[in-house]
Scaffold this active site. Structure first.
Site, PDB file in Angstrom:
ATOM      1  CG  ASP A   1      -1.923   1.112   1.263  1.00  0.00           C
ATOM      2  OD1 ASP A   1      -1.651   2.175   0.663  1.00  0.00           O
ATOM      3  OD2 ASP A   1      -2.981   0.937   1.883  1.00  0.00           O
ATOM      4  CB  VAL A   2       1.910   3.574  -2.715  1.00  0.00           C
ATOM      5  CG1 VAL A   2       2.306   2.470  -3.678  1.00  0.00           C
ATOM      6  CG2 VAL A   2       0.579   4.198  -3.099  1.00  0.00           C
TER       7      VAL A   2
ATOM      8  CE1 TYR B   1      -6.787  10.966 -11.237  1.00  0.00           C
ATOM      9  CE2 TYR B   1      -7.180  12.651 -12.906  1.00  0.00           C
ATOM     10  CZ  TYR B   1      -6.693  11.411 -12.550  1.00  0.00           C
ATOM     11  OH  TYR B   1      -6.091  10.616 -13.487  1.00  0.00           O
TER      12      TYR B   1
END
Length: 260
Positions: A71-72, A164
Site C-alpha cells: 500500500d503506497v 484529482y
C-alpha cells in the site's frame, strides 16, 4: 522501432523493473510489455490474489517475476517493497510509479478533509515515498530510470475534479524536482500524462454510461480512448537507454487533446 533494454542493466543480465499499482489497467499492461521485452519484474498492489495471477501470467512469458503486497500510502511498506526487490535481484534498473486513485469527484463547496486525504495520500504521498526508496537504491548504484504516472489533467483543469487535478499537477512538479536531484547520480526521472485510456478508472469516471463516455471521447481529436498497451510502450521507451538524454519531462499521451 524495437526498444533495447539490455543496456539499462549491468553486464548481460536483463533489467529489473519495479512497478507499483501493477494489477490492473496501465500498470498491468506495462508489466506485460516489459516481460515481453525480457525484463525481470517486481510488481506490487494491494490484492495478493490478483498479484499471484499476474505473476503466473508474467512467468508464462518466460520472465522472472515477484509480487509484493504494498500500500503506497505507508512508508514502511514501500521500504519493504524496494528492499525485497534488491534482495531478490540485486538492483533496480527501472521503476514505474503507477499506483493511483481517481478519488471522488465533487464540487469545491462539498470538499472535505477525508476526500483530500483519500486522493492525496495515494497519488502524491505514494509517489513521494516511492521515489524516496527507489532513489535510495538507484543513487547508490549510479544508474536508473523512473517514470511517475500523472495525467493530462496534470496540465489542465476539470470541473468537480479539483483534488484529482491538483494531485496530478503535484506529480509533475515532484518529477521535475526529483530529476534535478537525481541527475548527478546518473538517474533519470520523467512523468507520463495519459489522456482518457480504456481502463476500469475511465469507466468509473464516466459512470459506466455509454452516452457519457461517448460525450467525453468527442473531445479527443483522434476520436477514441487510448489503449493501456499504448501507454505501456511509451513507458518502456522513456525508461530505456534510447531515451538517455530525456529527464525532468512530462510526456502527454492524449490523442491530441492538449493540442486544442
Amino acid at each position: 522501432m524495437t526498444v533495447d533494454l539490455t543496456a539499462q542493466s549491468t553486464g548481460t543480465a536483463a533489467p529489473v523493473v519495479l512497478i507499483t499499482g501493477a494489477l490492473t489497467g496501465i500498470g498491468r499492461a506495462t508489466a506485460t510489455t516489459f516481460a515481453e521485452r525480457g525484463a525481470r519484474l517486481v510488481v506490487s498492489g494491494r490484492h495478493p490474489d490478483k498479484g499471484k495471477t499476474l505473476v503466473d501470467d508474467l512467468e508464462a512469458k518466460g520472465t522472472e517475476a515477484l509480487f509484493v503486497r504494498t500500500d503506497v500510502r505507508h512508508d514502511q511498506e514501500l521500504a519493504a517493497l524496494v528492499d525485497t526487490a534488491v534482495e531478490r535481484f540485486g538492483r533496480i534498473d527501472i521503476a514505474v510509479n503507477n499506483a493511483g486513485t481517481d478519488g471522488q469527484f465533487a464540487a469545491l463547496p462539498d470538499m472535505t478533509e477525508e476526500l483530500y486525504s483519500q486522493t492525496f495520500d495515494t497519488n502524491v504521498l505514494g509517489t513521494l515515498l516511492s521515489l524516496k526508496h527507489e532513489l535510495r537504491i538507484m543513487q547508490q548504484q549510479g544508474s536508473g530510470s523512473i517514470v511517475n504516472i500523472s495525467s493530462i489533467y496534470g496540465e489542465r483543469g476539470f470541473p468537480t475534479g479539483s483534488l484529482y487535478v491538483a494531485s496530478k499537477h503535484a506529480i509533475i512538479g515532484i518529477s521535475r524536482s526529483a530529476a534535478l536531484e537525481a541527475a548527478a547520480y546518473g538517474v533519470r526521472v520523467n512523468a507520463i500524462g495519459p489522456g482518457p485510456v480504456q481502463t476500469d478508472m475511465f469507466d468509473r469516471v464516466t459512470g459506466h454510461d455509454a452516452d457519457a463516455k461517448a460525450a467525453f471521447l468527442s473531445s479527443v481529436p483522434v476520436g477514441r480512448a487510448g489503449r493501456p498497451e499504448e501507454i505501456a510502450e511509451a513507458i518502456v521507451y522513456v525508461t530505456s537507454p534510447n531515451a538517455g538524454f530525456l529527464t525532468g519531462q512530462t510526456i502527454i499521451i492524449d490523442g491530441g487533446m492538449n493540442a486544442a
